[in-house]
Structure formats: structure tokens, C-alpha cells
Design a protein around this motif. Structure first.
Motif, mmCIF file in Angstrom:
data_model
loop_
_atom_site.group_PDB
_atom_site.id
_atom_site.type_symbol
_atom_site.label_atom_id
_atom_site.label_comp_id
_atom_site.label_asym_id
_atom_site.label_seq_id
_atom_site.Cartn_x
_atom_site.Cartn_y
_atom_site.Cartn_z
ATOM 1 N N PHE A 226 -3.283 2.813 -1.457
ATOM 2 C CA PHE A 226 -2.424 3.252 -1.500
ATOM 3 C C PHE A 226 -2.366 4.276 -0.894
ATOM 4 O O PHE A 226 -3.266 5.578 -0.612
ATOM 5 N N SER B 194 -6.345 -1.415 -6.319
ATOM 6 C CA SER B 194 -5.088 -1.398 -5.608
ATOM 7 C C SER B 194 -5.417 -0.061 -4.088
ATOM 8 O O SER B 194 -5.044 1.038 -4.259
ATOM 9 N N TYR C 65 -0.924 7.698 0.752
ATOM 10 C CA TYR C 65 -0.314 9.112 0.757
ATOM 11 C C TYR C 65 0.096 10.249 1.945
ATOM 12 O O TYR C 65 1.646 10.492 1.991
ATOM 13 N N HIS D 226 0.848 -1.291 -0.186
ATOM 14 C CA HIS D 226 0.413 -0.087 -0.001
ATOM 15 C C HIS D 226 0.937 1.048 0.049
ATOM 16 O O HIS D 226 0.292 2.891 0.524
ATOM 17 N N VAL E 136 0.611 7.571 -9.027
ATOM 18 C CA VAL E 136 -0.561 6.269 -8.462
ATOM 19 C C VAL E 136 -1.694 6.988 -9.554
ATOM 20 O O VAL E 136 -2.010 7.817 -9.637
ATOM 21 N N PRO F 49 3.322 3.692 -2.113
ATOM 22 C CA PRO F 49 4.077 3.824 -3.664
ATOM 23 C C PRO F 49 5.592 4.311 -3.430
ATOM 24 O O PRO F 49 5.716 5.484 -2.336
#
Length: 398
Positions: free
Chosen positions: A359, A357, A361, A179, A262, A181
Motif C-alpha cells: 500500500f 499486499s 502511503y 495499492h 492498513v 488505502p
């Protein structure tokens, strides 16, 4: 039982003869006084040990405001009124007012609709809402933390979270790697060039920024030309060297991160992110509010101060999404509390790519108010319950 503040003596009293009362972390008793002189009575809840719970909201001075205090005064007012309705005494204080003798704080008066400076007992809980990262890094703040610890006061959320330190902590644990980047500290020209070459499309973010301020995107095209985008305009460069020559001063004057972009899932042509509010409760981190922010005027960020708009979470929710968000919230709470100190409240900005998915931040240890009224109502309820839970736990452990 009721308490009231006697202005001539700058002291708190209660109205129940032959009853004992202690306030917050203070050792001295709140005394009974028969002659109340038409003072405003404040109903309070009595907890074990004949004590009332006292919450102190820590912020900074702001001479530009009428009250003289800074930070999110709307949140402070709403929280103060809510806690007072439930028998909990709450006040706002700053380092300067806390070190005065006697200790002074600001109590919100619903009658006069303003903050009033009064003498206050030491609080059980210090709700850290210092708006300055710089002050939290100072020796004065560390001394204040030591004072809280020495006097048995709980510090609720120890500090702001640095984006890269958060990333490192979550990566080190390993359970949320999928999860996250890929992210690096922007240290020099060669490091950024290699990172861009690897990912082709990246974000450049201040490591200590908020609300989308100072965010850029950088894209390397197939012909090696570069496109540099801010929230308001776009620039093109023939190659990386040209870009660096023009933008290095902008990017090196403060700490920046480079993060793989992303490719977001879109709705009606616009990207969206999830905003979840999280509170600790009886050993678990529970999501207490879910919201969606959708971009409108630009596609770099969804923050409302940068043109984003609210979108109903219920229009996107599913059992699987709820489960994944709950897992991320629980893991973030456990990992970051272990690394940085107990986090009782935080929010997470979470993006979703075209495959579904999720992610992470950003994790914000001092979340601002949500525009959704139901989320703010949930927040006040869970803060109240958590203040009580932590205070009772602290008292029984002594």
C-alpha cells in the motif's frame, strides 16, 4: 579544460587558448585568460556545442545558519562535490540571490569547507529543493518558473506533492487502485463519523505533513468507545461526539486526511515499511535504492525521527517483492509526472499488510537523504546521469 573564478573582476575564465566555452543557459562566452594568479582550477567536462553543464540547486535563505542558506545543506554539499568531480559546475541559489545583478550563487569550497558567494552563469538544470510549501504556492515562485522557461532552463521537480492530490491522481488512473488505502479529506464531523464507522480503524494525517509529524490513529471499539492515539500518548472517549468536542480544534486548524488503517505485517513484534528511491532514466522510472524502516518506540509510524530504526532490505527481499515495487515505482512516476509536471526523482513510503499486499502511503518529490551510504552513492550517480540526459535532450530539441 579548466575554469577558474577571478575574484577582482567577479568573472569566470578558462585556461585553453583558442578554445570556445559556453556555460549553462548563458549566451555569453566564457573567455580565456592567461594570467591565472594561482587561482583554484576546476576541471570541467565539455559537452556538444562547446558547453559545460551547470546545475543550480534552488533553496531558501536561512539567516540562522552561518552560510545564510537553508534546506538540506549536507545533501547540497555532497551533490556539489560529486558533480564537480565529474566536471559539472554546481551552485546553490535562492530567489533573492538569483534576482540580484549580477546573478549570485553559493559555491562549495572543499579547500575552506564552506559556501562562498560568487557570480554564476544561468544553469541548465534547476534542482528544486525549496523547503517551504508556502513559497511554492506564491506568485513569486510562479514568476521564477516562468523565468526559467523563458531562458531555456529545466526545472527538476516542480513542487511538493499534496497527499490527497496524489491519492486522487493515482485513483483516477486506476492502475494502482489496489495499492491505495481508502482516503478522504477531513471536512466535517459527519464525514469523519461515517468514515470511521465504515473502517473502524483509521489514520489522521496532515495532507501536507512529513516525517510522521501530526499523525494520529483513531479506533472505534465494539462498544462504540473510541481510542485516540498520538506518537506519545493515548486517550479514550465514551463516544464519537465526545471525541469530536475535544479534538475538533486540533484537527480543523490545518488540512487533515482520514485514511483506512492498513493492518501491517510485523517482524519481531514491530511494523515495518519500505522506502524506495526512484529516478527517471531513458524513459523509465527505475528504483535506485530500497530500504526498510521498522518501528520501535511506538507502532503508529516507522519514521526514524519518531523512533524508527533501519532494517536491511535484503532480509525481506524476494523476486516477487522486487517486481511489485518496480511496478509501483514506474506507475507512480508516469501518472504523477503527467499530472503535476516532470518528476525526475522521488521516494515512496510503502506498507505491507498481513496478506503481503502493498500500500502506497506517500510519494515525496523532495526526498531527504537516506542513512544507507550505498543508496546515497546510487542517488548521486543517477542524479548526475539524469542532469546530463535532460540537458542534452533540451539542447537538441531547440
Amino acid at each position: 579544460m579548466n575554469i577558474f573564478y577571478d575574484i577582482p573582476t567577479e568573472s569566470w575564465y578558462h585556461d585553453q587558448e583558442s578554445m570556445q566555452l559556453f556555460a549553462g543557459a548563458e549566451k555569453e562566452e566564457i573567455h580565456y585568460k592567461q594570467n591565472q594568479n594561482n587561482q583554484t582550477l576546476i576541471p570541467i567536462s565539455i559537452f556538444p556545442g562547446s558547453r559545460m553543464l551547470v546545475v543550480g540547486i534552488l533553496t531558501s535563505l536561512n539567516p540562522k545558519k552561518e552560510s545564510g542558506i537553508g534546506g538540506n545543506l549536507t545533501l547540497f554539499r555532497d551533490l556539489s562535490l560529486y558533480l564537480l568531480e565529474h566536471g559539472i559546475l554546481v551552485f546553490v541559489f535562492t530567489v533573492e540571490t538569483f534576482h540580484s545583478i549580477p546573478v549570485k550563487g553559493f559555491l562549495f569550497s572543499s579547500i575552506s569547507n564552506k559556501w562562498i558567494e560568487v557570480k554564476m552563469p544561468l544553469p541548465d538544470i534547476v534542482y528544486n529543493r525549496i523547503p517551504s510549501r508556502g513559497f511554492e504556492a506564491s506568485e513569486d515562485f510562479q514568476q521564477l518558473i516562468n523565468y526559467f522557461q523563458d531562458h531555456g532552463m529545466n526545472l527538476f521537480n516542480p513542487c511538493f506533492l499534496d497527499k490527497y492530490m496524489m491519492y486522487e491522481a493515482l485513483m483516477e488512473d486506476g492502475s494502482l487502485t489496489n495499492h491505495l488505502p481508502s482516503t478522504i479529506i477531513l471536512g466535517d464531523c459527519d464525514g469523519l463519523r461515517a468514515f470511521l464507522k465504515s473502517h473502524r480503524h483509521i489514520y489522521l494525517k496532515p495532507s501536507k505533513g512529513s516525517q510522521g509529524k501530526g499523525i494520529y490513529t483513531l479506533i472505534e471499539n465494539p462498544d462504540e468507545t473510541l481510542q485516540f492515539n498520538s506518537l506519545k500518548h493515548s486517550e479514550s472517549f465514551p463516544n464519537f461526539s465526545s471525541f469530536w468536542e475535544h479534538k475538533k480544534m486540533l484537527l480543523m486548524r490545518r488540512a487533515y486526511l482520514a485514511q483506512r488503517a492498513v493492518i501491517p505485517k510485523k517482524l519481531n513484534g514491530h511494523r515495518y515499511d519500505y522506502r524506495v528511491l526512484v529516478h527517471y532514466e531513458n524513459g523509465f522510472y527505475k528504483i535506485t535504492g530500497k530500504a526498510v524502516r521498522m518501528s520501535q518506540t511506538q507502532e503508529i509510524t516507522t519514521h526514524t525521527p519518531r523512533g524508527g530504526k533501519l532494517f536491511p532490505y535484503k532480509n525481506l527481499q524476494s523476486r516477487n517483492l522486487n517486481r511489485k515495487l518496480a511496478y509501483i515505482a514506474q506507475k507512480c512516476g508516469l501518472i504523477l509526472s503527467k499530472k503535476f509536471g516532470f518528476l525526475g526523482e522521488f521516494s515512496i513510503d510503502i506498507g505491507e499488510d498481513s496478506t503481503g499486499s502493498l500500500f502506497i502511503y506517500e510519494v515525496n518529490s523532495k526526498p531527504m537523504q537516506f542513512d544507507e551510504e550505498e543508496i546515497e552513492a546510487s542517488r548521486l550517480l543517477h542524479l548526475k546521469n539524469l542532469f546530463i540526459e535532460l540537458t542534452l535532450l533540451n539542447r537538441t530539441s531547440k
